[in-house]
Design a protein around this motif. Structure first.
Motif, PDB file in Angstrom:
ATOM      1  N   PRO A 109      -4.512  -4.957   9.037  1.00 45.25           N
ATOM      2  CA  PRO A 109      -3.874  -3.717   8.578  1.00 45.25           C
ATOM      3  C   PRO A 109      -2.876  -3.208   9.617  1.00 45.25           C
ATOM      4  N   SER A 168      -1.820  -1.865   3.065  1.00 46.36           N
ATOM      5  CA  SER A 168      -2.569  -1.761   4.319  1.00 46.36           C
ATOM      6  C   SER A 168      -3.764  -0.816   4.230  1.00 46.36           C
ATOM      7  N   LYS A 180      -7.615  -2.344   4.591  1.00 44.00           N
ATOM      8  CA  LYS A 180      -8.387  -1.884   5.754  1.00 44.00           C
ATOM      9  C   LYS A 180      -9.814  -1.543   5.361  1.00 44.00           C
TER      10      LYS A 180
END
Length: 373
Positions: free
Chosen positions: A70, A158, A162
């Motif tokens: 990420p 992202s 994550k």
């Protein structure tokens, strides 16, 4: 001078990056060996190499996802670094390639040019197209446009990636895996799952494309918990199966190529690329296999430094290698009087070495990152 090893580097990614760069160069060297225009045949050894090396581009995408996701900084910092390290060198070298002399009249590949025939100068056309698409002058940059598009999407996925569970990642990869079979299904049913003449965006559209390699890379890096021996064994099996299927498909497409010589040049090469597409299930299997083979590799301290050195300059080597490849194959193709496969390998090593020899001195200049990344 070999750079000191950075403790924060991921060793197997350095190895894979160098391997993928050698594979890309060997593919481009192989363009001179693959098709014999005099005998109208595809060469067996070059065809095998074309299949064995097919994981090169997907590996670069996979490695980008591992290194960037990420996202650890804010979006502005992320894009600024990508712009200075990737975009600016790409634009500079795209312009340089427009004016570099090439040994052949037309470089292999590139989208059809519908403008120069009507009088627009080819140099002006190639310059004009740089922001929009690759041309015959920078054909080897085709997948950089793909990479840049994935960079734009990374800040969006992202936050999800994550926190995504292993099950969520598997769900996405499963949907992506289904889409990989759609080109074969469309041979019999041209429009599926809501697609029609006025709508190309079917039900699984948003699971398709090169984004799947981004998720695959992240998944393998973070969730492959197999022991080294097990990972290598499964990787070897995946690679071998992928090679067999891909090679069979490639030979099938070569036979179809000669049956459709009345088609345009572009249509013929579409046939050749069908079963070796980077987004075919067999190439995905091959790529996953290569990745797993090297994921647990162990190197001595010296070899770590060697691969770190070559990995650091891999993007610069990619940027400069193509013109070197064209001239070297023009000068030395079939001149060594040795096995063609060995000749292709030696010219690959020679091209890689010359490219490194050009990039390394450039790196000592101020702001060299704007030239070689």
């Amino acid at each position: 001078m070999i750079q000191p090893s950075n403790k924060n580097r991921i060793v197997y990614l350095d190895v894979l990056r160098v391997l993928a760069m050698l594979m890309v160069i060997m593919v481009h060297v192989g363009d001179a060996y693959l098709f014999n225009a005099e005998t109208m045949t595809f060469e067996t050894e070059a065809s095998l190499f074309a299949v064995l090396l097919r994981s090169s581009v997907p590996l670069f995408i996979i490695m980008s996802s591992i290194l960037l996701l990420p996202i650890k900084k804010d979006n502005t910092s992320f894009f600024k670094r990508r712009f200075t390290r990737v975009v600016i060198p790409f634009l500079i070298w795209s312009i340089i390639y427009v004016f570099l002399p090439i040994p052949n009249e037309i470089a292999f590949g590139g989208p059809a040019n519908t403008f120069t025939d009507s009088g627009l100068n080819v140099f002006l056309y190639n310059l004009m197209m740089v922001p929009f698409n690759f041309t015959g002058s920078n054909v080897h940059f085709w997948f950089l446009y793909i990479i840049l598009g994935l960079y734009l999407f990374m800040p969006i996925i992202s936050p999800w990636i994550k926190t995504a569970s292993k099950r969520s990642l598997i769900f996405f990869l499963s949907m992506w895996g289904i889409t990989l079979f759609f080109p074969y299904l469309r041979l019999y049913f041209p429009q599926i799952h809501g697609e029609c003449d006025w709508n190309d965006f079917g039900m699984f559209y948003y699971f398709g494309g090169y984004l799947g390699y981004v998720i695959l890379g992240y998944f393998l890096h973070h969730h492959n918990r197999l022991k080294a021996g097990q990972s290598m064994a499964i990787g070897a099996i995946l690679f071998i199966v992928g090679v067999i299927v891909t090679y069979w498909g490639f030979i099938h497409d070569q036979n179809a190529f000669f049956k459709t010589l009345a088609l345009s040049h572009v249509e013929n090469w579409k046939l050749i690329e069908f079963n070796i597409s980077f987004l075919s299930p067999n190439v995905v299997i091959m790529t996953a296999g290569v990745f797993m083979l090297f994921q647990n590799i162990k190197l001595s301290a010296f070899m770590k430094r060697v691969f770190t050195e070559l990995s650091v300059f891999s993007y610069g080597i990619f940027l400069v290698h193509y013109i070197i490849t064209l001239w070297i194959t023009a000068w030395l193709h079939n001149s060594m009087m040795i096995n063609p496969g060995l000749e292709q390998f030696l010219l690959t090593v020679l091209t890689f070495s010359i490219s490194y020899g050009i990039v390394k001195p450039i790196s000592f200049f101020p702001r060299s990152n704007y030239i070689i990344g």
